[in-house]
Design an enzyme around this catalytic site. Structure first.
Site, PDB file in Angstrom:
ATOM      1  N   HIS A  29       0.869  -1.239  -0.096  1.00 31.51           N
ATOM      2  CA  HIS A  29      -0.079   0.034   0.065  1.00 31.51           C
ATOM      3  C   HIS A  29       0.867   1.227   0.172  1.00 31.51           C
ATOM      4  CE1 HIS A  29       0.565   1.505   4.161  1.00 31.51           C
ATOM      5  NE2 HIS A  29       0.702   0.408   4.565  1.00 31.51           N
ATOM      6  N   CYS A  30       0.464   2.651  -0.660  1.00 31.03           N
ATOM      7  CA  CYS A  30       0.994   3.549  -0.435  1.00 31.03           C
ATOM      8  C   CYS A  30       0.034   4.603   0.610  1.00 31.03           C
ATOM      9  CB  CYS A  30       0.881   4.190  -1.766  1.00 31.03           C
ATOM     10  SG  CYS A  30      -0.483   4.585  -2.617  1.00 31.03           S
ATOM     11  N   MET A  31       0.025   5.769   0.169  1.00 32.89           N
ATOM     12  CA  MET A  31      -0.621   6.771   1.207  1.00 32.89           C
ATOM     13  C   MET A  31      -2.097   6.429   1.032  1.00 32.89           C
ATOM     14  SD  MET A  31       1.590   8.465   2.813  1.00 32.89           S
ATOM     15  CE  MET A  31       0.645   9.958   3.199  1.00 32.89           C
ATOM     16  N   THR A  32      -2.432   6.257   0.100  1.00 33.36           N
ATOM     17  CA  THR A  32      -3.921   6.234  -0.054  1.00 33.36           C
ATOM     18  C   THR A  32      -4.526   4.734  -0.717  1.00 33.36           C
ATOM     19  OG1 THR A  32      -3.890   7.280  -2.102  1.00 33.36           O
ATOM     20  CG2 THR A  32      -4.164   8.563  -0.666  1.00 33.36           C
ATOM     21  N   ARG A  33      -3.786   4.021  -1.581  1.00 32.56           N
ATOM     22  CA  ARG A  33      -4.131   2.856  -2.323  1.00 32.56           C
ATOM     23  C   ARG A  33      -3.652   1.481  -1.642  1.00 32.56           C
ATOM     24  NH1 ARG A  33      -3.396   5.384  -8.454  1.00 32.56           N
ATOM     25  NH2 ARG A  33      -4.321   7.276  -7.902  1.00 32.56           N
TER      26      ARG A  33
END
Length: 506
Positions: A29-33
């Site tokens: 995952h990244c910041m939002t996804r």
């Protein structure tokens, strides 16, 4: 609803809509996804995913990305990972067949071939193309030489042994000519001109010529001198083709090619190549007489990685030089131990995967070839795709090479009169300095050590728990239970009783 329950509920809602745990290859995952690597994109239900309350949208890139928003994604991802692990544990393990391993091995081989297309490795491949066509003659003459040596030692057929000696030695006496011919052909020149220039090296009349204050001897420089002379001839010929008028080309070009290349060969290459050839023989003897077991361990253990890198082709002219100088190459029997390690590793894989009949069938079919020194079916069909068994097979080759190297250090040289064969196929080509019986015994002992070490290393260290779980499954579908129903006969009663039992191992 508690925050933890809400995050788990979101993860639980997403998982079946992306094809279930079995369809998930990677999770990040990244910041939002939430970023998912998926085996089969067609199993994803995009519209249903977008309808999940916490999902803000989906993006398809190199991974399948589910937009959850900052904060939420960091909390949902661990829950999703846990659900995927639980789902994989509950689902039947995926079946891996020998065909899949073969495809994976072929892909690794193709990838390796692409990586090996560097200028240096392409040059080594061209050198190999010069010597590989000579291998059938080396094998045939080597076997005849072994047979002749046996007859001489036994004192049998004394009227025939001189003829056998001539058959065995004739090719080796003129091998420089064949090397020159093949070299010119490989580098784009006229093959017969390459052979003509290389023939100078073995011509008896060079014994009447002095160069660098020394009298030359026929054969000085050997195959390395022939290779260098033929390469020079190719460049001289190409230069002549560019500058000599067409009307004179048929007369002038061959003459200048042989004249210029011949003079350089006689008054330069023969001496230099002779020194290099002598240094190769001296170094090989020193390496095994002083390094012994250690040198054999390294050579036997790293030979297959050298093959994977394409660097083994550099050894072919070295083998040929040693055979030309000493009558046999002491390196080949040590390097052959790499194949013994593969055989031992394959036997261990066979026992460690009792439920995977597909892989076991591949091992049974490839084992005879492996015993005869043809290792590719076992390497690319079994050990290399599995990963760790390839490493443990190299360990087996290292111990086998160390065994043969130890005896070289103790004074019992074990060599081969030709290159190409390996495994059991090398027995007819063996030669040494202490009699055929001793040589065969040492080589056979090395094979046995390679088999045992490769087997033990693979059996005890070649499989992680995850690897066993993944591959030790049956590719055959489980038999369907008999339909339940009323029955009265003895056969029906027996059938009903059998269907009520669970299959073994469930």
């Amino acid at each position: 609803m508690a925050t933890e329950d809400k995050n788990r509920a979101t993860a639980a809602a997403i998982l079946p809509l992306v094809g279930g745990a079995a369809n998930v290859d990677s999770i990040a995952h990244c910041m939002t996804r939430l970023r998912l690597g998926l085996h089969d994109r067609s199993l994803v239900d995009d519209e249903a995913l977008k309808a999940v309350p916490a999902v803000m949208g989906v993006v398809e890139d190199d991974t399948y990305q589910i937009v959850l928003g900052p904060g939420t994604v960091a909390r949902v991802t661990p829950e999703f990972e846990q659900l995927v692990e639980e789902g994989r544990a509950a689902e039947p393990a995926p079946v891996h067949t020998a065909e899949e391993l073969a495809d994976k091995g072929a892909a690794i081989k193709a990838q390796r071939k692409a990586k090996n297309s560097t200028p240096f490795k392409l040059f080594l491949r061209r050198i190999a193309n010069i010597f590989v066509p000579l291998i059938p003659a080396l094998i045939g003459c080597g076997i005849i030489a072994g047979l002749n040596g046996l007859l001489v030692n036994l004192g049998r057929l004394t009227s025939v042994t001189p003829a056998l000696a001539a058959m065995a030695s004739g090719f080796m006496a003129l091998i420089a000519v064949f090397v020159g011919h093949n070299t010119a052909k490989e580098f784009g020149g006229t093959p017969i001109l390459g052979g003509a220039v290389a023939a100078i090296i073995v011509f008896p009349g060079v014994a009447n010529i002095d160069a660098f204050g020394q009298t030359l001897s026929p054969g000085q420089g050997g195959v390395l001198g022939a290779l260098g002379a033929a390469v020079l001839a190719v460049y001289v010929e190409k230069w002549c083709r560019r500058w000599v008028p067409e009307a004179l080309d048929v007369l002038v070009t061959p003459t200048l090619t042989v004249l210029i290349s011949g003079l350089v060969t006689i008054f330069g290459l023969m001496y230099v190549a002779g020194e290099v050839s002598s240094a190769i023989g001296t170094f090989a003897d020193w390496l095994l007489s002083t390094g012994g077991a250690g040198a054999g361990f390294l050579l036997g253990g790293f030979f297959l990685p050298l093959v994977m890198l394409g660097l083994h082709q550099a050894l072919i002219p070295i083998h040929t030089t040693l055979i030309e100088q000493q009558g046999f190459t002491v390196l080949l029997p040590i390097l052959a131990m790499a194949g013994a390690g593969q055989v031992g590793a394959a036997a261990a894989v066979y026992l460690r995967l009792p439920r995977n009949e597909s892989i076991r069938r591949t091992i049974r079919s490839a084992m005879p070839a492996g015993l005869l020194g043809v290792g590719e079916p076992l390497i690319y069909g079994v050990s290399l795709p599995l990963g760790r068994p390839f490493v443990t097979a190299c360990v087996g080759g290292a111990f086998g090479g160390g065994f043969v190297g130890l005896f070289n250090q103790l004074g019992d040289s074990v060599g081969s009169t030709a290159i190409g064969p390996s495994g059991w196929a090398l027995f007819p080509l063996l030669d040494g300095n202490h009699g055929l019986g001793s040589t065969i015994a040492i080589y056979a002992g090395g094979l046995l050590v390679g088999y045992v070490a490769g087997f033990a290393a693979t059996y005890f260290f070649g499989f992680s728990k995850a690897l066993l779980t993944e591959f030790d499954v049956s590719p055959e579908p489980a038999p369907s239970p008999a339909p339940a129903g009323p029955s009265t006969g003895p056969a029906a009663a027996a059938s009903g009783d059998t269907s009520a039992k669970e299959p073994a191992g469930v």
